[in-house]
Structures are given as structure tokens and as C-alpha cells.
Design a protein around this motif. Structure first.
Motif, PDB file in Angstrom:
ATOM      1  N   GLN A 113      40.358  43.440  36.492  1.00  0.00           N
ATOM      2  CA  GLN A 113      39.207  43.980  35.765  1.00  0.00           C
ATOM      3  C   GLN A 113      39.226  45.511  35.746  1.00  0.00           C
ATOM      4  OE1 GLN A 113      37.053  41.863  34.153  1.00  0.00           O
ATOM      5  NE2 GLN A 113      38.458  40.273  34.863  1.00  0.00           N
ATOM      6  N   GLY A 114      40.425  46.114  35.700  1.00  0.00           N
ATOM      7  CA  GLY A 114      40.545  47.567  35.579  1.00  0.00           C
ATOM      8  C   GLY A 114      40.396  48.354  36.854  1.00  0.00           C
ATOM      9  N   VAL A 115      40.227  47.685  38.014  1.00  0.00           N
ATOM     10  CA  VAL A 115      40.101  48.409  39.284  1.00  0.00           C
ATOM     11  C   VAL A 115      41.098  47.864  40.306  1.00  0.00           C
ATOM     12  CG1 VAL A 115      37.674  49.005  38.938  1.00  0.00           C
ATOM     13  CG2 VAL A 115      38.271  46.930  40.183  1.00  0.00           C
ATOM     14  N   PHE A 116      41.436  48.700  41.260  1.00  0.00           N
ATOM     15  CA  PHE A 116      42.342  48.275  42.330  1.00  0.00           C
ATOM     16  C   PHE A 116      41.624  47.282  43.235  1.00  0.00           C
ATOM     17  CE2 PHE A 116      44.052  52.701  41.602  1.00  0.00           C
ATOM     18  CZ  PHE A 116      45.202  52.283  40.948  1.00  0.00           C
ATOM     19  N   THR A 117      42.305  46.182  43.546  1.00  0.00           N
ATOM     20  CA  THR A 117      41.709  45.164  44.416  1.00  0.00           C
ATOM     21  C   THR A 117      42.424  45.089  45.761  1.00  0.00           C
ATOM     22  OG1 THR A 117      43.104  43.461  43.415  1.00  0.00           O
ATOM     23  CG2 THR A 117      40.880  43.763  42.498  1.00  0.00           C
ATOM     24  N   ALA A 118      43.609  45.652  45.856  1.00  0.00           N
ATOM     25  CA  ALA A 118      44.369  45.673  47.115  1.00  0.00           C
ATOM     26  C   ALA A 118      45.397  46.792  47.035  1.00  0.00           C
ATOM     27  CB  ALA A 118      45.058  44.336  47.348  1.00  0.00           C
ATOM     28  N   ALA A 119      45.721  47.356  48.194  1.00  0.00           N
ATOM     29  CA  ALA A 119      46.709  48.438  48.278  1.00  0.00           C
ATOM     30  C   ALA A 119      47.498  48.284  49.566  1.00  0.00           C
ATOM     31  CB  ALA A 119      46.013  49.794  48.249  1.00  0.00           C
ATOM     32  N   ASN A 120      48.807  48.530  49.502  1.00  0.00           N
ATOM     33  CA  ASN A 120      49.630  48.427  50.709  1.00  0.00           C
ATOM     34  C   ASN A 120      49.691  49.774  51.435  1.00  0.00           C
ATOM     35  OD1 ASN A 120      51.439  49.923  49.175  1.00  0.00           O
ATOM     36  ND2 ASN A 120      53.218  48.681  49.720  1.00  0.00           N
ATOM     37  N   ALA A 121      50.396  49.775  52.555  1.00  0.00           N
ATOM     38  CA  ALA A 121      50.517  50.997  53.366  1.00  0.00           C
ATOM     39  C   ALA A 121      51.236  52.105  52.605  1.00  0.00           C
ATOM     40  CB  ALA A 121      51.246  50.681  54.674  1.00  0.00           C
ATOM     41  N   GLY A 122      52.198  51.747  51.741  1.00  0.00           N
ATOM     42  CA  GLY A 122      52.896  52.749  50.937  1.00  0.00           C
ATOM     43  C   GLY A 122      51.933  53.484  50.012  1.00  0.00           C
TER      44      GLY A 122
END
Length: 188
Positions: free
Chosen positions: A26-35
Motif C-alpha cells: 500500500q505504498g509504505v514500507f512494512t518490513a526492513a532488514n539490518a542492511g
């Protein structure tokens, strides 16, 4: 049990990747990794819920508005067209960086995208410095009326300054830059 083990492996692989990996829904970040955390200089919880545009300057390096370009790239990816591009982002401290981004749809999860980011800021700076250095060298050779040449035996690559041919009383257009033929004609 096997599926759960596969999911743990995939999660570990995503988390340990040096590249930034973010999921968009939906146009937004839902998860991000350590990198991604390292790249943006912010913890995942500070990235989740934000749109790519919120982590970007108003205008991209090519002068186009970030929100328009982002919308176009996301729409194309949602149609199933994977995208690869350079994008100007902002770190948490306000510093700009250029990321090479691969944006792809997540198969089996309609509407979800995966973005893999690699910081190429230093690579681009090195390439620009090399181009400036080469341009300076060509200018120096041209204004100093110096004949210069370079030859690589293994590949037969040859480069000659126009002044090189002028000094020899030859027309540069008479010599294709195939290397060996020129050496035989001019030197042997």
C-alpha cells in the motif's frame, strides 16, 4: 515442520544480507532488514510505515519530482514489470545517498513489493572522478600539442591523440584504432 524451517532460513537470509531489503505494501514500507537499517542510519521501526518518498529529497538527481517518479515505478512494478534504477535517498542524519534499487513484485502476495537497495554513492563518485581525470588528460594533451598513444598488446586496443598523427604528417581518419595494423604502418 519443513515449511517452518524454510521460513526461518529465508528470514535469516534476508536479515543477514548486506544489501538493504524492504517490503512495500500500500505504498509504505512494512518490513526492513539490518542492511536497510545500516543504509538509512535508522532502526527498522523508524522506516516501517513510511513511504519511499518520505525518505527521499523532493527532487531526484535528474530533476523530476520524487513523488511522481516513485508513483510511476511502483505502478509499473504492481503491473508485474520489475524495475531497476538509481534513486536518491536521505539517511536519518539528512545525508543524501544514491541507491541502486531492484523493485519486484512478491509472487503470491498481491500488492506487495520487495525493494533491494545497494548504496552506490562511492561507486558513482569514483566513476565521476575518473571521467573528470580522463577529460583533464585529453585537454592537457590537446593544448600542449603533445603526441600521445597507448597500446595494449593482449587486446590490440590502441588510443592515439590527434596530435600524434599531426606530428607524423598523417590523417587520423586513415587509421582505424585496431592497434597492430597501426603499429606496423607507422613504426615497423
Amino acid at each position: 515442520r519443513r515449511k517452518r524451517k524454510g521460513t526461518k532460513f529465508t528470514t535469516a537470509m534476508v536479515q543477514s544480507a548486506d544489501d538493504g531489503i524492504l517490503f512495500i505494501d500500500q505504498g509504505v514500507f512494512t518490513a526492513a532488514n539490518a542492511g536497510a537499517e545500516r543504509m538509512f542510519g535508522a532502526p527498522a521501526h523508524a522506516l516501517v510505515g513510511k513511504s519511499p518518498v518520505e525518505l527521499s529529497p523532493a527532487v531526484q538527481a535528474d530533476g523530476r519530482p520524487s513523488h511522481e517518479v516513485a508513483r510511476s515505478l511502483i505502478e509499473a512494478t504492481l503491473r508485474g514489470e520489475a524495475q531497476r534504477f538509481h534513486w536518491l535517498h536521505c539517511r536519518a542524519n539528512g545525508e543524501l545517498f544514491t541507491a541502486q534499487i531492484s523493485l519486484t513484485p512478491v509472487h503470491g502476495v498481491p500488492g506487495r513489493l520487495a525493494a533491494v537497495l545497494r548504496d552506490v554513492t562511492e561507486d558513482l563518485a569514483r566513476a565521476e572522478a575518473l571521467a573528470r581525470s580522463e577529460a583533464r588528460l585529453k585537454t592537457i594533451i590537446a593544448v600542449s600539442n603533445t603526441g600521445a598513444w597507448e597500446f595494449h598488446g593482449g587486446s590490440s586496443y590502441q588510443w592515439c591523440s590527434p596530435e600524434y598523427f599531426t606530428m607524423l604528417g598523417r590523417d587520423p581518419s586513415d587509421y582505424p584504432m585496431d592497434g597492430r595494423a597501426n603499429l606496423k604502418e607507422v613504426w615497423l
